[in-house]
Design an enzyme around this catalytic site. Structure first.
Site, short mmCIF file in Angstrom:
data_model
loop_
_atom_site.label_atom_id
_atom_site.label_comp_id
_atom_site.label_asym_id
_atom_site.label_seq_id
_atom_site.Cartn_x
_atom_site.Cartn_y
_atom_site.Cartn_z
N SER A 169 -0.45 -5.43 12.55
CA SER A 169 -1.06 -6.14 13.57
C SER A 169 -2.33 -5.80 14.23
O SER A 169 -2.36 -4.74 13.89
CB SER A 169 -0.41 -7.41 13.30
N ASP A 259 -0.86 -11.55 2.28
CA ASP A 259 -1.01 -11.61 3.46
C ASP A 259 -1.99 -12.61 3.65
O ASP A 259 -3.60 -12.73 2.92
CB ASP A 259 -1.94 -10.64 4.36
N HIS A 287 1.74 -11.41 6.03
CA HIS A 287 1.35 -10.62 7.53
C HIS A 287 2.69 -9.98 8.19
O HIS A 287 2.41 -8.96 8.91
CB HIS A 287 0.83 -11.84 8.43
#
Length: 310
Positions: A169, A259, A287
């Protein structure tokens, strides 16, 4: 093969850096204070008391292995005590170094970390400066430059070999930024659901420009800085607008098929803009693949880290 400059002189610390403790000998201080003392249940004493209430066995096991290492980021006499999980083994391949998401900690890797060790990898899990369990009692700067330099000094003092740097991320943006500024420290990159584009911020993309810049000033995070930059240069590709996307290391992009935060087209775009990247999609995954699909992620990282080693 990427040329390595392991004896290059250290960069100057970012302006305004303050220190937490006197360093002296890093190795001696690490031996003396690394564990920071232990509770009766085996947790480091510097962790919040709430850690005792954790039920998840993977979280408990990894939390018990967290220690603090002195990281020198300014004068030769001062350092910041920095939280890490050190490897139990040393591998013939270069070490895997795990970053984490925004405002998180190395405990994100509670499920994947033991699988990486099981695969015979030398794995480090590191808390990014300003997040996790680093000692911030003197409130050192935690902006982008300070995070980058802190990671470099930790690498230079303890890891000392080119690494496979893993960022999930927002941690992917930190990894890319670091690889561009310190290419001698990074052999390869693994970017998991990388958050590096304005479009990947969802509703943030609808904010007025002045609000975006306020967020940049407040949070000092690379993706928000990037978001503000793209607002100012709308329509210019990432590679054109920011020099640090010009990474030369091989990269593995891992994305979760489901995601809901980072759109698949953004992963494809990053794949196209990086010079030497491969992409792998995980089905039935959101995610945080390293939390949701740890066995799959560990295998991808292990195979990628060993590729081209023979």
């Amino acid at each position: 093969m990427l040329a390595m400059k392991l004896v290059s002189p250290p960069a100057a610390p970012p302006m305004g850096v303050t220190m937490a403790k006197k360093c002296g000998s890093l190795s001696a201080l690490a031996d003396k204070t690394g564990g920071g003392g232990r509770t009766g249940t085996g947790f480091p004493s510097f962790l919040p008391k709430e850690v005792e209430k954790i039920k998840d066995p993977f979280s408990r096991t990894l939390a018990q292995r967290i220690e603090r290492l002195p990281v020198q980021i300014g004068s030769s006499e001062s350092c910041i005590m920095s939280s890490v999980v050190k490897p139990l083994i040393q591998s013939e391949t270069n070490p895997v170094v795990l970053l984490h998401c925004f405002d998180s900690s190395c405990l994100e890797w509670r499920c994947t970390y033991p699988l990486l060790e099981e695969a015979g990898l030398e794995a480090w899990a590191i808390d990014v400066l300003g997040w996790g369990f680093c000692d911030l009692e003197t409130l050192p700067p935690c902006n982008v430059a300070s995070k980058r330099y802190h990671l470099y000094q930790l690498w230079r003092s303890y890891i000392k070999k080119p690494m496979i740097l893993v960022g999930p991320s927002l941690g992917a943006a930190i990894a890319i930024d670091f690889a561009v500024n310190y290419p001698e420290a990074v052999e390869k990159l693994v970017l998991i659901n990388a958050s590096v584009y304005a479009e990947g911020t969802g509703d943030l993309a609808k904010l007025p420009r002045i609000v975006a810049y306020a967020l940049v000033s407040l949070l000092k995070s690379i993706p928000l800085r990037l978001y503000a930059n793209i607002l100012a240069f709308n329509g210019i590709s990432l590679a054109t607008s920011l020099d640090w996307t010009n990474v030369k290391q091989k990269a593995l992009l891992i994305c979760g098929e489901d995601d809901q935060i980072i759109r698949y087209k953004q992963v494809v775009r990053l794949h196209c803009e990086l010079q030497d990247a491969i992409m792998r999609k995980l089905p039935d995954c959101g995610h945080l693949p390293h939390v949701e699909k740890p066995r799959s992620v560990a295998k991808l990282i292990a195979d990628f880290s060993r590729a081209d080693c023979c």
